[in-house]
Scaffold this motif. Structure first.
Motif, PDB file in Angstrom:
ATOM      1  N   PHE A   9       0.836  -1.201   0.000  1.00 52.21           N
ATOM      2  CA  PHE A   9       0.000   0.000   0.000  1.00 52.21           C
ATOM      3  C   PHE A   9       0.871   1.250   0.000  1.00 52.21           C
ATOM      4  N   TRP A  10       1.914   1.267   0.809  1.00 51.80           N
ATOM      5  CA  TRP A  10       2.780   2.440   0.893  1.00 51.80           C
ATOM      6  C   TRP A  10       3.526   2.684  -0.410  1.00 51.80           C
ATOM      7  N   ARG A  11       3.912   1.617  -1.090  1.00 55.06           N
ATOM      8  CA  ARG A  11       4.596   1.805  -2.365  1.00 55.06           C
ATOM      9  C   ARG A  11       3.641   2.394  -3.400  1.00 55.06           C
ATOM     10  N   ASN A  12       2.359   2.081  -3.298  1.00 55.24           N
ATOM     11  CA  ASN A  12       1.371   2.708  -4.167  1.00 55.24           C
ATOM     12  C   ASN A  12       1.259   4.197  -3.861  1.00 55.24           C
ATOM     13  N   LEU A  13       1.236   4.555  -2.569  1.00 55.23           N
ATOM     14  CA  LEU A  13       1.229   5.968  -2.202  1.00 55.23           C
ATOM     15  C   LEU A  13       2.477   6.673  -2.728  1.00 55.23           C
ATOM     16  N   LYS A  14       3.590   5.980  -2.672  1.00 54.18           N
ATOM     17  CA  LYS A  14       4.858   6.558  -3.096  1.00 54.18           C
ATOM     18  C   LYS A  14       4.853   6.911  -4.577  1.00 54.18           C
ATOM     19  N   GLU A  15       4.101   6.175  -5.385  1.00 51.17           N
ATOM     20  CA  GLU A  15       4.003   6.500  -6.802  1.00 51.17           C
ATOM     21  C   GLU A  15       3.489   7.928  -6.993  1.00 51.17           C
ATOM     22  N   GLY A  16       2.452   8.291  -6.234  1.00 46.90           N
ATOM     23  CA  GLY A  16       1.920   9.646  -6.335  1.00 46.90           C
ATOM     24  C   GLY A  16       2.867  10.671  -5.767  1.00 46.90           C
ATOM     25  N   SER A  17       3.518  10.329  -4.661  1.00 49.44           N
ATOM     26  CA  SER A  17       4.489  11.241  -4.059  1.00 49.44           C
ATOM     27  C   SER A  17       5.668  11.461  -4.995  1.00 49.44           C
ATOM     28  N   ASP A  18       6.144  10.404  -5.642  1.00 45.52           N
ATOM     29  CA  ASP A  18       7.264  10.532  -6.583  1.00 45.52           C
ATOM     30  C   ASP A  18       6.901  11.438  -7.755  1.00 45.52           C
ATOM     31  N   ARG A  19       5.697  11.300  -8.261  1.00 44.41           N
ATOM     32  CA  ARG A  19       5.285  12.144  -9.386  1.00 44.41           C
ATOM     33  C   ARG A  19       5.288  13.617  -8.995  1.00 44.41           C
ATOM     34  N   PHE A  20       4.850  13.899  -7.773  1.00 39.91           N
ATOM     35  CA  PHE A  20       4.896  15.290  -7.340  1.00 39.91           C
ATOM     36  C   PHE A  20       6.338  15.778  -7.220  1.00 39.91           C
ATOM     37  N   ASP A  21       7.217  14.945  -6.675  1.00 41.20           N
ATOM     38  CA  ASP A  21       8.617  15.344  -6.539  1.00 41.20           C
ATOM     39  C   ASP A  21       9.267  15.616  -7.894  1.00 41.20           C
ATOM     40  N   ILE A  22       8.882  14.847  -8.899  1.00 42.17           N
ATOM     41  CA  ILE A  22       9.479  15.003 -10.223  1.00 42.17           C
ATOM     42  C   ILE A  22       8.928  16.223 -10.954  1.00 42.17           C
ATOM     43  N   LEU A  23       7.601  16.352 -10.977  1.00 44.85           N
ATOM     44  CA  LEU A  23       6.951  17.380 -11.781  1.00 44.85           C
ATOM     45  C   LEU A  23       6.624  18.652 -11.017  1.00 44.85           C
ATOM     46  N   ARG A  24       6.602  18.558  -9.708  1.00 44.79           N
ATOM     47  CA  ARG A  24       6.183  19.670  -8.849  1.00 44.79           C
ATOM     48  C   ARG A  24       4.780  20.159  -9.217  1.00 44.79           C
ATOM     49  N   GLN A  25       3.936  19.206  -9.547  1.00 39.95           N
ATOM     50  CA  GLN A  25       2.519  19.433  -9.776  1.00 39.95           C
ATOM     51  C   GLN A  25       1.753  18.321  -9.075  1.00 39.95           C
ATOM     52  N   PRO A  26       0.665  18.630  -8.378  1.00 42.52           N
ATOM     53  CA  PRO A  26      -0.125  17.558  -7.762  1.00 42.52           C
ATOM     54  C   PRO A  26      -0.622  16.587  -8.829  1.00 42.52           C
ATOM     55  N   PRO A  27      -0.403  15.300  -8.646  1.00 41.25           N
ATOM     56  CA  PRO A  27      -0.828  14.346  -9.671  1.00 41.25           C
ATOM     57  C   PRO A  27      -2.344  14.207  -9.722  1.00 41.25           C
ATOM     58  N   VAL A  28      -2.844  13.847 -10.894  1.00 41.44           N
ATOM     59  CA  VAL A  28      -4.257  13.501 -11.033  1.00 41.44           C
ATOM     60  C   VAL A  28      -4.423  12.094 -10.475  1.00 41.44           C
ATOM     61  N   VAL A  29      -5.242  11.970  -9.447  1.00 40.64           N
ATOM     62  CA  VAL A  29      -5.378  10.701  -8.731  1.00 40.64           C
ATOM     63  C   VAL A  29      -6.699  10.041  -9.091  1.00 40.64           C
ATOM     64  N   ARG A  30      -6.627   8.792  -9.574  1.00 38.75           N
ATOM     65  CA  ARG A  30      -7.820   8.006  -9.839  1.00 38.75           C
ATOM     66  C   ARG A  30      -7.604   6.627  -9.215  1.00 38.75           C
ATOM     67  N   ALA A  31      -8.538   5.731  -9.397  1.00 40.20           N
ATOM     68  CA  ALA A  31      -8.417   4.413  -8.765  1.00 40.20           C
ATOM     69  C   ALA A  31      -9.006   3.330  -9.643  1.00 40.20           C
ATOM     70  N   CYS A  32      -8.308   2.200  -9.699  1.00 35.76           N
ATOM     71  CA  CYS A  32      -8.801   0.979 -10.327  1.00 35.76           C
ATOM     72  C   CYS A  32      -7.924  -0.148  -9.818  1.00 35.76           C
ATOM     73  N   GLY A  33      -8.388  -1.372  -9.954  1.00 41.21           N
ATOM     74  CA  GLY A  33      -7.592  -2.501  -9.495  1.00 41.21           C
ATOM     75  C   GLY A  33      -7.272  -2.469  -8.017  1.00 41.21           C
ATOM     76  N   ARG A  34      -8.140  -1.814  -7.230  1.00 41.37           N
ATOM     77  CA  ARG A  34      -7.988  -1.717  -5.774  1.00 41.37           C
ATOM     78  C   ARG A  34      -6.757  -0.892  -5.372  1.00 41.37           C
ATOM     79  N   ARG A  35      -6.359   0.050  -6.225  1.00 42.56           N
ATOM     80  CA  ARG A  35      -5.191   0.874  -5.930  1.00 42.56           C
ATOM     81  C   ARG A  35      -5.338   2.231  -6.604  1.00 42.56           C
ATOM     82  N   TYR A  36      -4.501   3.160  -6.199  1.00 44.58           N
ATOM     83  CA  TYR A  36      -4.454   4.461  -6.851  1.00 44.58           C
ATOM     84  C   TYR A  36      -3.685   4.343  -8.160  1.00 44.58           C
ATOM     85  N   VAL A  37      -4.127   5.100  -9.170  1.00 49.63           N
ATOM     86  CA  VAL A  37      -3.385   5.207 -10.420  1.00 49.63           C
ATOM     87  C   VAL A  37      -3.206   6.685 -10.747  1.00 49.63           C
ATOM     88  N   PHE A  38      -2.117   6.993 -11.430  1.00 46.45           N
ATOM     89  CA  PHE A  38      -1.742   8.394 -11.636  1.00 46.45           C
ATOM     90  C   PHE A  38      -1.462   8.735 -13.094  1.00 46.45           C
TER      91      PHE A  38
END
Length: 330
Positions: free
Chosen positions: A201-230
């Motif tokens: 679960f935490w590694r899934n959260l980290k995907e969104g956190s990493d995208r923010f660190d890279i782009l410095r824009q809040p990622p668009v957060v959606r969900a499927c497959g019982r997890r967040y997708v970005f």
């Protein structure tokens, strides 16, 4: 005579109501001038959009703002006075867990009359959490330094954050994203918590956190497959519990995300870091623990946000893997 008395009573009730509203000015205080000056120095204005990131283990709340470059930059880091539960997501009503996930806060979720001074609701459960059957109500960021599933600040701290939030939303930001994370997503923390059952679960959260660190824009957060997708396209419905369709690769971030993923695997397979100790009941920023130890709880009640300055150079947040990359020559 009876009619006159009734009229007078009605007038007194009306006046008392107006007086009550006039006296209740919580949430109307302006952003402190020193913080406005700091915004100006960083190429920001009170009207610019905001983004908030919370790190539970470190008991810190980061307040970010979009600057003149169009990207988000760290404005200030606030110490959290209290959170309850342990590391991991909130799943059940009454479990005292402070939530972890991605949330969107709108102006309707601000409460200037909170019994905890000021507050804003995180919006738990979000769409994914609801689909998973996770339950809970009134999960807030608030003042009063007391928590039962919330992220609590001092009154002075929440007043400052609330003013910045309020002005950004009033200026036209539809809602701001809050990323509530278990800890700073560093290789060291991943290694320390590698045996925790929440790691997928935490590694899934980290995907969104990493995208923010890279782009410095809040990622668009959606969900499927019982997890967040970005990286899902913004149109079309996704079933939080259903299979995820194929998404195209992101040219701007794919290489960096792949490199971070490799380093994550190395950290998770490294036995060098000390294993994390379990949390009995929540946490508190070390600065507050020191105050409690030396001055007691009453000191916390009178404290201003400037009494516990917490700041982190933004360069240190630009890439959580920077020091490791330099050391390994990557």
């Amino acid at each position: 005579m009876l009619r006159q008395l009734c009229g007078l009573a009605f007038l007194l009730i009306a006046l008392s109501g107006c007086a009550s509203r006039n006296l209740d000015v919580r949430g109307l205080d302006p952003i402190p001038p020193r913080l406005v000056a700091e915004m100006k120095a960083r190429g920001m204005t009170p009207a610019d959009p905001i983004f908030i990131r919370i790190h539970k283990q470190e008991s810190e709340l980061e307040l970010w703002k979009r600057d003149r470059t169009g990207k988000f930059a760290l404005l200030k880091t606030y110490p959290l006075c209290r959170w309850s539960g342990k590391l991991g997501p909130k799943m059940a009503e009454g479990d005292r867990q402070a939530p972890e996930g991605f949330y969107t806060v709108t102006s309707a979720m601000l409460n200037p009359r909170s019994k905890f001074n000021l507050s804003f609701d995180l919006g738990f459960p979000n769409r994914l959490e609801s689909a998973l059957g996770w339950k809970g109500t009134a999960l807030m960021v608030h003042g009063a330094c007391s928590s039962s599933g919330c992220y609590a600040m001092t009154d002075h701290g929440v007043e400052e954050v609330y003013a910045v939030v309020r002005d950004a939303l009033a200026a036209g930001q539809d809602g701001f994203q809050v990323q509530a994370l278990p800890f700073r997503m560093t290789p060291q923390n991943l290694s320390r918590h590698r045996a925790d059952p929440n790691m997928p679960f935490w590694r899934n959260l980290k995907e969104g956190s990493d995208r923010f660190d890279i782009l410095r824009q809040p990622p668009v957060v959606r969900a499927c497959g019982r997890r967040y997708v970005f990286n899902a396209p913004p149109d079309g419905e996704l079933d939080p519990l259903g299979r995820c369709p194929a998404f195209g690769a992101e040219a701007e971030t794919a290489d960096r995300l792949a490199a971070i993923s490799l380093r994550d695997e190395a950290a998770l397979n490294s036995p060098s870091a000390e294993a994390a100790r379990s949390y009995v009941d929540g946490g508190m920023h070390p600065s507050f623990r020191q105050i409690l130890a030396t001055s007691g709880a009453k000191r916390l009640e009178k404290m201003t946000s400037s009494d516990v300055p917490v700041s982190r150079p933004e360069a240190a947040l630009a890439d959580p893997y920077r020091s490791q990359a330099v050391a390994t020559g990557r």
